[in-house]
Design an enzyme around this catalytic site. Structure first.
Site, PDB file in Angstrom:
ATOM      1  CG  ASP A 141      -2.047  -0.953   1.164  1.00  0.00           C
ATOM      2  OD1 ASP A 141      -2.864  -0.820   0.260  1.00  0.00           O
ATOM      3  OD2 ASP A 141      -2.116  -1.841   2.028  1.00  0.00           O
ATOM      4  NE  ARG A 210      -6.617   5.084   2.408  1.00  0.00           N
ATOM      5  CZ  ARG A 210      -7.235   3.917   2.488  1.00  0.00           C
ATOM      6  NH1 ARG A 210      -8.196   3.734   3.407  1.00  0.00           N
ATOM      7  NH2 ARG A 210      -6.926   2.943   1.666  1.00  0.00           N
ATOM      8  CG  HIS A 242     -11.168   0.945  -1.704  1.00  0.00           C
ATOM      9  ND1 HIS A 242     -10.757   2.223  -1.379  1.00  0.00           N
ATOM     10  CD2 HIS A 242     -10.264   0.111  -1.126  1.00  0.00           C
ATOM     11  CE1 HIS A 242      -9.669   2.160  -0.629  1.00  0.00           C
ATOM     12  NE2 HIS A 242      -9.336   0.882  -0.453  1.00  0.00           N
ATOM     13  CG  HIS A 254     -10.011  -1.635   7.762  1.00  0.00           C
ATOM     14  ND1 HIS A 254     -10.184  -0.510   6.997  1.00  0.00           N
ATOM     15  CD2 HIS A 254      -8.894  -2.254   7.296  1.00  0.00           C
ATOM     16  CE1 HIS A 254      -9.194  -0.436   6.109  1.00  0.00           C
ATOM     17  NE2 HIS A 254      -8.404  -1.472   6.265  1.00  0.00           N
ATOM     18  CG  ASP A 327      -9.821  -3.602   0.756  1.00  0.00           C
ATOM     19  OD1 ASP A 327      -8.641  -3.829   1.077  1.00  0.00           O
ATOM     20  OD2 ASP A 327     -10.425  -2.557   1.068  1.00  0.00           O
TER      21      ASP A 327
END
Length: 606
Positions: A141, A210, A242, A254, A327
């Site tokens: 990443d 991000r 994503h 997450h 992911d």
């Protein structure tokens, strides 16, 4: 470190050109005739067993900085996770197609170590050269900004939202090209970047800075520029993420399963444009999101497991023909509805090709093999994904040259021209949001300055800013106060009252929903303002913090806390650099009414 203080004349010259072309370190990658690629892929696939093919679908972490001689602690970690002790043995046992590097798995230390590890893992993947053995696709990443893995001396650029503030596709392309060159030099060919999410939710806990910003056109332009930067001379595989768009959620995938309630028309207008542009730019890989989008698929399945979204929308409507990578499969968002044994099978049935970091690799691999044996998955379906993965590896040149030159890696990572590019890209991103009292810019002066607030052990932004003041004739004191207690707040405010000026750094001070008591940052700023002394507040992450910090008169946003960002901040505070960044998002008030506090495009200069 990436940057050093230099003369005003040099900075002015750099700003005049903003982005001069990088020296040609290597020729553009040679074109590989499609017939050669098809021939190698077909021949390789023909000689692979089903077990080897299934192994190609998986990418995971391994513990250790050396392929065959990890530390005792890393041996124990590998044994617990994979049943073998060394990274090389993990590759060999599971016949993996890819490995993802992390600092927490002790893969990333120095250019020499990383390049040597990559070579060791490639040798493990190739074994004795028997037919059916295939080079690895090594990833990490490396978004830059707040999500980066390569340590110094690697070039550390500002992240996506900072690039959005600069509004320069050329800068975005440069950042991607330099990043890609350095990754490729150490054997990493798949950076999980760029972020194609449009961050329209200020409360987004997982995307935020991000993202390039809140405007779909801006995000699309910079996403396409970074795809070109990564996949051009750098010759690494860009990964737009994503899909189908993670920018409007207040849930972190997450830890939970977010639901995006955009209508189909809103998805087409907001979320789809960056992915469409990435595909038009030739992006070789797209990462899925563990999110539910009822307007695209009312089943309640996360996109990672949705045939309607991956095969119907991404491949069918958008025409994507590259590698779909999930992911991480150890995230709660994809595990919420189905068990770990079913998730990899359902992801393949949905249309995914590369399965990233299942929580139990042995279980996941066995589940896919059983699904083929039972007829739930066909070997032809497995072959489709393996062909795509092999095609990427061939186009990267891994079929001919899987190993890297370790000495060349040492020379490439952190090369002077790369660090100069970091400064040129970073300077135009700094955004001055408020300067009501006209305090800024500051003259060079013999003054006492307290620099406090949020800090990072890796980057030491508080000390970096204090050192910058010291270099300009001030008497500066660095006092980190990351998520301070009430006692620390009181002591810091008392110290500020004895200084001529305080600069306080804040990081995501708006987010009081997380475990860390970030509201203490708000109380720290309030206490500093109550001293009556001049205070400059700097958001080193989310620009939204200003809505939660009433009463301040001077506020700047750097979007990241790299050395280059802090160096640009100090120069701007002293008038050596005129802030030129503009907000790439709208900042609303904190009351939840949607009232605009600062509009998209706002930015001050001096």
């Amino acid at each position: 470190m990436p940057t050093r203080l230099t003369t005003v004349t040099t900075w002015v010259a750099a700003l005049a050109t903003i982005l001069t072309p990088l020296p040609a370190q290597a020729a553009a990658p040679p074109a590989h005739p499609a017939s050669n690629e098809r021939g190698w892929v077909t021949s390789t696939l023909r000689h692979m067993s089903l077990e080897q093919k299934v192994g190609q679908l998986f990418a995971t972490y391994v513990y250790g900085g050396d392929a065959t001689e990890p530390t005792a602690a890393d041996r124990a970690a590998n044994r617990a996770a994979f049943g073998v002790e060394t990274p090389a043995e993990v590759i060999d046992r599971y016949q993996l197609g890819g490995v993802c590097y992390f600092s927490w798995s002790h893969n990333l230390d120095s250019p020499r170590q990383i390049a040597t590890l990559s070579n060791g893992l490639q040798r493990a993947a190739l074994g004795d050269g028997a037919k059916g053995r295939v080079p690895l696709l090594i990833s990490t990443d490396q978004e830059q900004g707040t999500v980066l893995r390569m340590p110094s001396p690697a070039a550390q650029f500002p992240g996506a939202m900072a690039l959005g503030a600069a509004r320069s596709p050329r800068a975005a392309r440069t950042a991607a090209e330099v990043t890609g060159r350095e990754l490729s030099a150490v054997g990493i060919r798949q950076p999980y970047a760029p972020i194609a999410d449009v961050n329209v939710n200020p409360g987004n806990p997982v995307i935020g800075v991000r993202s390039f910003g809140a405007d779909p056109t801006l995000v699309a332009d910079l996403t396409a520029a970074q795809v070109d930067g990564f996949q051009g001379r750098a010759r690494v595989t860009a990964v737009a993420k994503h899909f189908p768009g993670h920018g409007d959620t207040a849930t972190d995938s997450h830890t939970g399963l977010p639901v995006i309630n955009h209508s189909r028309a809103e998805w087409d207008r907001i979320d789809a444009p960056p992915f469409r542009r990435a595909i038009q730019a030739g992006v070789e890989s797209i990462m899925t999101a563990h999110i539910v989008v009822p307007a695209l698929d009312p089943s309640g399945d996360p996109a990672t497991l949705s045939p309607t979204i991956l095969t119907g929308v991404l491949r069918g409507e958008l025409g994507f023909r590259g590698v779909i990578v999930t992911d991480a499969l150890n995230m709660a968002g994809v595990r919420a509805k189905y068990g770990d044994e079913r998730v990899p099978v359902l992801a393949l049935k949905a249309g995914a090709d590369q399965l990233l970091m299942p929580p139990d690799l042995a279980l996941a691999r066995a589940a896919v093999l059983r699904a083929v044996a039972s007829g739930e998955l066909t070997e032809r379906r497995i072959d489709e994904s393996v062909r795509r993965i092999l095609g990427v590896k061939y186009r990267q040149g891994l079929a001919r040259s899987p190993l890297v030159d370790v000495e060349q890696a040492v020379r490439t990572v952190g090369a002077p021209e790369h660090l100069a590019a970091v400064t040129r890209v970073t300077d135009p991103t700094l955004t001055a949001v408020r300067n009501d009292a006209g305090l800024l810019p500051l003259p060079r002066a013999d003054r006492s300055v307290l620099v406090t607030g949020w800090d990072s052990a890796a980057f030491a932004p508080v000390a970096t800013v204090a050192d910058g003041f010291t270099a300009r004739d001030a008497r500066a004191t660095a006092r980190p106060a990351t998520l301070p207690s009430d006692a620390v707040i009181a002591a810091t405010a008392a110290q500020a009252a004895e200084h001529d000026l305080t600069v306080v750094l804040v990081n995501k001070a708006w987010d009081t929903t997380v475990t860390d008591p970030r509201a203490t940052q708000q109380r720290l700023v309030a206490a500093l303002l109550a001293t009556g002394r001049p205070v400059v507040v700097v958001a080193v992450r989310d620009p939204y913090d200003i809505a939660y910090l009433p009463g301040l008169s001077s506020y700047l946003a750097t979007y990241s806390y790299t050395r280059a960002a802090m160096d640009a901040l100090v120069r701007a505070l002293h008038g050596e650099l005129s802030p030129s960044g503009r907000l790439p998002v709208t900042i609303p008030t904190a009351d939840g009414t949607g009232t605009v506090l600062y509009p998209y495009g706002h930015g001050l200069s001096w």
